[in-house]
Design a protein around this motif. Sequence first.
Motif, mmCIF file in Angstrom:
data_model
loop_
_atom_site.group_PDB
_atom_site.id
_atom_site.type_symbol
_atom_site.label_atom_id
_atom_site.label_comp_id
_atom_site.label_asym_id
_atom_site.label_seq_id
_atom_site.Cartn_x
_atom_site.Cartn_y
_atom_site.Cartn_z
ATOM 1 N N ASN A 244 -2.324 5.963 6.001
ATOM 2 C CA ASN A 244 -3.765 5.716 6.097
ATOM 3 C C ASN A 244 -4.152 4.276 5.763
ATOM 4 N N ASN A 245 -3.241 3.543 5.144
ATOM 5 C CA ASN A 245 -3.496 2.137 4.823
ATOM 6 C C ASN A 245 -2.187 1.364 4.961
ATOM 7 N N PRO A 246 -1.865 0.885 6.160
ATOM 8 C CA PRO A 246 -0.594 0.186 6.381
ATOM 9 C C PRO A 246 -0.403 -1.032 5.490
ATOM 10 N N ALA A 247 -1.500 -1.659 5.066
ATOM 11 C CA ALA A 247 -1.380 -2.834 4.200
ATOM 12 C C ALA A 247 -0.746 -2.476 2.861
ATOM 13 N N ALA A 248 -0.884 -1.215 2.446
ATOM 14 C CA ALA A 248 -0.266 -0.784 1.192
ATOM 15 C C ALA A 248 1.254 -0.782 1.320
ATOM 16 N N LYS A 249 1.760 -0.349 2.466
ATOM 17 C CA LYS A 249 3.204 -0.363 2.681
ATOM 18 C C LYS A 249 3.730 -1.790 2.696
ATOM 19 N N THR A 250 2.969 -2.697 3.308
ATOM 20 C CA THR A 250 3.348 -4.107 3.328
ATOM 21 C C THR A 250 3.374 -4.672 1.913
ATOM 22 N N LEU A 251 2.391 -4.299 1.101
ATOM 23 C CA LEU A 251 2.340 -4.784 -0.277
ATOM 24 C C LEU A 251 3.535 -4.303 -1.080
ATOM 25 N N GLN A 252 3.931 -3.040 -0.873
ATOM 26 C CA GLN A 252 5.103 -2.526 -1.583
ATOM 27 C C GLN A 252 6.366 -3.292 -1.178
ATOM 28 N N GLN A 253 6.496 -3.608 0.095
ATOM 29 C CA GLN A 253 7.652 -4.359 0.585
ATOM 30 C C GLN A 253 7.648 -5.779 0.028
ATOM 31 N N TRP A 254 6.469 -6.354 -0.111
ATOM 32 C CA TRP A 254 6.318 -7.753 -0.534
ATOM 33 C C TRP A 254 6.540 -7.930 -2.030
ATOM 34 N N SER A 255 6.119 -6.967 -2.836
ATOM 35 C CA SER A 255 6.148 -7.093 -4.290
ATOM 36 C C SER A 255 7.511 -6.725 -4.874
ATOM 37 N N PRO A 256 7.895 -7.347 -5.988
ATOM 38 C CA PRO A 256 9.125 -6.921 -6.679
ATOM 39 C C PRO A 256 9.045 -5.459 -7.104
#
Length: 288
Positions: A244-256
């Motif tokens: 429902n929020n693809p940006a959240a998946k990107t944030l998880q991938q980006w963050s340590p």
Amino acid sequence: MDTITHTLFGLSLYGSTNKDKMDRRTKMAYLFTAVGASQIPDIDVISQTWDTEGLYQMWHRGITHSIFLTPLWALLIYVLCLVFFKVKDRRLFFLGWLAAVIHVTSDLFNAWGTGYLEPFSQMRITFGTIPIIDFVFWLIIGGAFFLSKKKPVANRPFYFRAAWLVIALHVGLQSLQGYYFYQKYSQEYGQVALSAGFVPTTFQVITKQEGHVTIFEDGLFQPKQTLYALESKEDADLEYLFSNNPAAKTLQQWSPFVVIVEDDKQIGIYDPRFYRNGQSFLFESIEH
């Protein structure tokens, strides 16, 4: 680093070159190359205008900040100098290459990090030993400008070259301290990340052990203190969030690592390295 710092890096590279025998047009080409190549990797900010899939967090400081792309940036700047200034000097290519390398490499040292090895690795490399805005850099470069101002043109590059040595020493000392704190906390916690403070020798050390996230402030000349103790809902349904929020998946991938929040109103994740006053500005969520 921030835009001002990258600009100062470019001006310092320009100040480090011998210009006493250059004509006005050649000087303009060197200034354009030093400052332009110091800025051009950040051209990726325009990608947010067409990002419809929540991928901008990985696009920004991604492929444009790859060490493998730096000679292409230098070549582009070199061609622009040929077109606009009619200056053909191969040293401009190497100056532009050096400026681009300094940009993408300096960005490794703050908490935001870069895709330094893209496209061969999607890993976001970050050391967290230099703040995104480091006023020490500004003072060093400002000092070089002040000391060189009343000197003969032929002698001015010495002060800027000396400034680069001091900058390298500052980065090296900060990184050694960061390595010490990283190793110290890694002995006790499963996951550790650093975020350098604005005052040299001070760091925020962000740790995660299972669902417990603790943010410490530590430094060589100050006692260790706990700033925040946070709880992460590790059993939350992140697939529901990501769909429902693809940006959240990107944030998880980006963050340590992330802190997961779930209550009656929302489910979301945030990067604890940017947690201040009860919230992180890197937070993605949806309402239940």
